[in-house]
Design an enzyme around this catalytic site. Structure first.
Site, PDB file in Angstrom:
ATOM      1  CG  ASN A 179      47.814   8.668 -32.028  1.00 29.49           C
ATOM      2  OD1 ASN A 179      46.660   9.088 -31.889  1.00 29.49           O
ATOM      3  ND2 ASN A 179      48.682   8.640 -31.031  1.00 29.49           N
TER       4      ASN A 179
ATOM      5  CB  SER B  56      46.728  17.653 -32.946  1.00 27.17           C
ATOM      6  OG  SER B  56      46.677  16.565 -32.054  1.00 27.17           O
TER       7      SER B  56
ATOM      8  CE  LYS C 151      49.857  21.180 -33.670  1.00 27.11           C
ATOM      9  NZ  LYS C 151      50.566  21.657 -34.864  1.00 27.11           N
TER      10      LYS C 151
ATOM     11  CG  ASN D 187      58.222  12.936 -25.928  1.00 30.96           C
ATOM     12  OD1 ASN D 187      58.644  12.744 -24.790  1.00 30.96           O
ATOM     13  ND2 ASN D 187      58.589  13.972 -26.658  1.00 30.96           N
TER      14      ASN D 187
ATOM     15  CE1 TYR E 293      51.729  19.790 -30.757  1.00 31.82           C
ATOM     16  CE2 TYR E 293      50.250  18.454 -29.420  1.00 31.82           C
ATOM     17  CZ  TYR E 293      50.804  18.767 -30.650  1.00 31.82           C
ATOM     18  OH  TYR E 293      50.411  18.068 -31.758  1.00 31.82           O
TER      19      TYR E 293
HETATM   20  C1  UD1 Z   1      50.448  12.605 -28.525  1.00 27.55           C
HETATM   21  C2  UD1 Z   1      49.852  13.911 -28.102  1.00 27.55           C
HETATM   22  C3  UD1 Z   1      49.130  14.502 -29.286  1.00 27.55           C
HETATM   23  C4  UD1 Z   1      50.077  14.661 -30.430  1.00 27.55           C
HETATM   24  C5  UD1 Z   1      50.683  13.332 -30.777  1.00 27.55           C
HETATM   25  C6  UD1 Z   1      51.755  13.549 -31.812  1.00 27.55           C
HETATM   26  C7  UD1 Z   1      48.439  14.477 -26.135  1.00 27.55           C
HETATM   27  C8  UD1 Z   1      47.703  13.941 -24.953  1.00 27.55           C
HETATM   28  N1  UD1 Z   1      48.998  13.622 -26.952  1.00 27.55           N
HETATM   29  O1  UD1 Z   1      49.375  11.688 -28.784  1.00 27.55           O
HETATM   30  O2  UD1 Z   1      48.629  15.755 -28.937  1.00 27.55           O
HETATM   31  O3  UD1 Z   1      49.424  15.207 -31.534  1.00 27.55           O
HETATM   32  O4  UD1 Z   1      51.288  12.763 -29.622  1.00 27.55           O
HETATM   33  O5  UD1 Z   1      52.163  12.344 -32.325  1.00 27.55           O
HETATM   34  O6  UD1 Z   1      48.491  15.654 -26.286  1.00 27.55           O
HETATM   35  N2  UD1 Z   1      52.538   4.939 -24.882  1.00 27.55           N
HETATM   36  C9  UD1 Z   1      53.117   3.955 -24.119  1.00 27.55           C
HETATM   37  N3  UD1 Z   1      54.465   3.946 -23.985  1.00 27.55           N
HETATM   38  C10 UD1 Z   1      55.271   4.878 -24.578  1.00 27.55           C
HETATM   39  C11 UD1 Z   1      54.668   5.886 -25.367  1.00 27.55           C
HETATM   40  C12 UD1 Z   1      53.295   5.886 -25.488  1.00 27.55           C
HETATM   41  O7  UD1 Z   1      52.434   3.108 -23.556  1.00 27.55           O
HETATM   42  O8  UD1 Z   1      56.492   4.835 -24.408  1.00 27.55           O
HETATM   43  C13 UD1 Z   1      51.065   4.934 -25.060  1.00 27.55           C
HETATM   44  C14 UD1 Z   1      50.383   6.192 -24.570  1.00 27.55           C
HETATM   45  O9  UD1 Z   1      50.052   6.083 -23.220  1.00 27.55           O
HETATM   46  C15 UD1 Z   1      49.178   6.255 -25.488  1.00 27.55           C
HETATM   47  C16 UD1 Z   1      49.656   5.611 -26.789  1.00 27.55           C
HETATM   48  O10 UD1 Z   1      50.812   4.873 -26.448  1.00 27.55           O
HETATM   49  O11 UD1 Z   1      48.153   5.471 -24.974  1.00 27.55           O
HETATM   50  C17 UD1 Z   1      50.033   6.630 -27.858  1.00 27.55           C
HETATM   51  O12 UD1 Z   1      50.937   7.568 -27.288  1.00 27.55           O
HETATM   52  P1  UD1 Z   1      51.700   8.647 -28.177  1.00 27.55           P
HETATM   53  O13 UD1 Z   1      52.356   7.997 -29.323  1.00 27.55           O
HETATM   54  O14 UD1 Z   1      52.570   9.444 -27.250  1.00 27.55           O
HETATM   55  O15 UD1 Z   1      50.530   9.541 -28.769  1.00 27.55           O
HETATM   56  P2  UD1 Z   1      49.335  10.316 -28.018  1.00 27.55           P
HETATM   57  O16 UD1 Z   1      49.635  10.543 -26.587  1.00 27.55           O
HETATM   58  O17 UD1 Z   1      48.072   9.628 -28.375  1.00 27.55           O
END
Ligand code: UD1
Length: 357
Positions: free
Chosen positions: A197, A128, A157, A216, A153
């Site tokens: 992502n 990741s 990795k 999440n 987590y």
């Molecule tokens: C996260 C994990 C990454 C993992 C990936 C798997 C971290 C910090 N992040 O990535 O390791 O491989 O998921 O898919 O370890 N957001 C919102 N509202 C929500 C959900 C997310 O605003 O309800 C925003 C987050 O703040 C972020 C973006 O959307 O800026 C993407 O979030 P997310 O899909 O959770 O992925 P990452 O955090 O980038």
């Protein structure tokens, strides 16, 4: 020439099911192993429908079970392994680190052990972009330094990447003075793919992401809000130092991501690797903000999403996106689908599982 066989651990899950489809499309035989701890048979059934193959071997097993993994490698002649079987919820890993270390490390060690004991193997590890942590040198290349992980987590990795590197190094020395005492047998080569992502679903809408409980990740939360399963999307932070104040990410289409696996497996099996252990970023190279993604989702699907801005989520990095040149040049692979196509596919999948279309 006999078909090559690829073991896909965690092959019934979100990424594993898309990869299984693309491997079969590319002419590989696939064995799927999954303990179904975070999925049901929906996606595996979808894989069978998409490929028209009712005979894909499915092994219901936990890769943490050493004897079962050894037995599996004894029953199939496995040419390459793609290892997905792992827990992936960042927050849960902070609360339950032992569960994460035990599961994610044991399963990978068992796969490597069995690979070696059965004459060697080509191993693709599902890593990741989280290994890069927070950096202002963007985009990140494979040479960008890894930062210490912010969650167990993320740490699994990093540790699994290091285990793979060390096992490959040791395997190159079998039989030499350096490693004369090793009981291991076959050579191991490997590739770690660092995903940015992954989002979206197969264009057939027969396979996609099936989060358990409250999602999440951003895109499943968006689609569940659009369908009415969630009342409102919370956008975590709009005061970041980015053009619109929301975080920047590199959203990679799941089918494009799956195709990168086929390219990496072919590179290993066709003897095209330049080093015994290689690392590739798998992203688009294109930063997209959370607000841009939400707007694009609304526009392409012709609907309005209920959302609000809330506080930042602890642990989020401001911005990260990939330098994809190495993967483009060496794997001969490039992300192709537009973010709009991908978001349309995510919505089609959400409707499919809701039984609407
Ligand atoms: C996260 C994990 C990454 C993992 C990936 C798997 C971290 C910090 N992040 O990535 O390791 O491989 O998921 O898919 O370890 N957001 C919102 N509202 C929500 C959900 C997310 O605003 O309800 C925003 C987050 O703040 C972020 C973006 O959307 O800026 C993407 O979030 P997310 O899909 O959770 O992925 P990452 O955090 O980038």
């Amino acid at each position: 020439m006999a078909k090559k066989t690829v073991l896909v651990s965690g092959g019934a899950g979100y990424i594993g099911s898309h990869v299984t489809v693309e491997l079969i499309n590319a002419g590989y035989d696939v064995v799927v192993a999954d303990n179904m701890s975070n999925c049901d048979m929906t996606c595996f059934e979808g894989v069978k429908k998409i490929t028209g193959r009712d005979d894909i071997p499915f092994e219901l097993m936990d890769c943490c079970d050493t004897a079962k993994v050894q037995d599996l490698f004894g029953r199939y002649k496995i040419d390459a392994v793609i290892h997905f079987a792992a827990f992936k919820a960042v927050g849960e890993s902070v609360a339950q680190p032992i569960k994460y270390y035990r599961n994610n490390l044991d399963s990978f060690l068992n796969i490597l052990d069995a690979s070696i004991a059965h004459g060697g193997c080509n191993v693709l590890f599902s890593s990741s972009a989280t290994v890069y942590g927070e950096t202002d040198k963007l985009p990140v290349t494979e040479e960008s330094p890894r930062q210490s992980a912010t969650s167990p987590y993320g740490n699994t990795k990093q540790i699994c990447e290091d285990i793979l590197r060390d096992v490959i190094k040791a395997s190159a020395a079998y039989g030499t003075e350096v490693n004369a005492g090793a009981s291991a047998q076959g050579p191991v080569k490997g590739i770690a793919l660092r995903y940015f992502n992954p989002i979206g679903a197969h264009p057939s809408a027969l396979i996609g992401e099936l989060p358990r409980g409250v999602p999440n990740n951003l895109v499943p939360f968006i689609t569940q809000t659009a369908i009415g399963k969630r009342a409102c999307l919370s956008i975590f932070g709009n005061d970041y130092p980015t053009p619109d104040g929301t975080c920047l990410r590199d959203y990679i289409d799941i089918v494009d991501l799956a195709k990168a696996h086929v390219a990496a497996v072919s590179r290993m099996l066709d003897g095209k690797m330049k080093k015994d252990y290689e690392i590739f970023n798998v992203g688009t190279g294109r930063p997209v903000s959370v607000s841009e993604l939400v707007n694009a989702f609304e526009k392409v699907n012709g609907l309005k999403l209920n959302y609000k801005y809330v506080d930042r989520r602890p642990g989020d990095v401001v911005a990260i996106w990939a330098d994809t040149r190495l993967a483009n040049e060496e794997l001969g692979w490039k992300a192709e689908r537009t973010v709009e196509e991908t978001l349309a596919s995510a919505w089609a999948w959400e409707k499919h599982i809701a039984g609407i279309e």
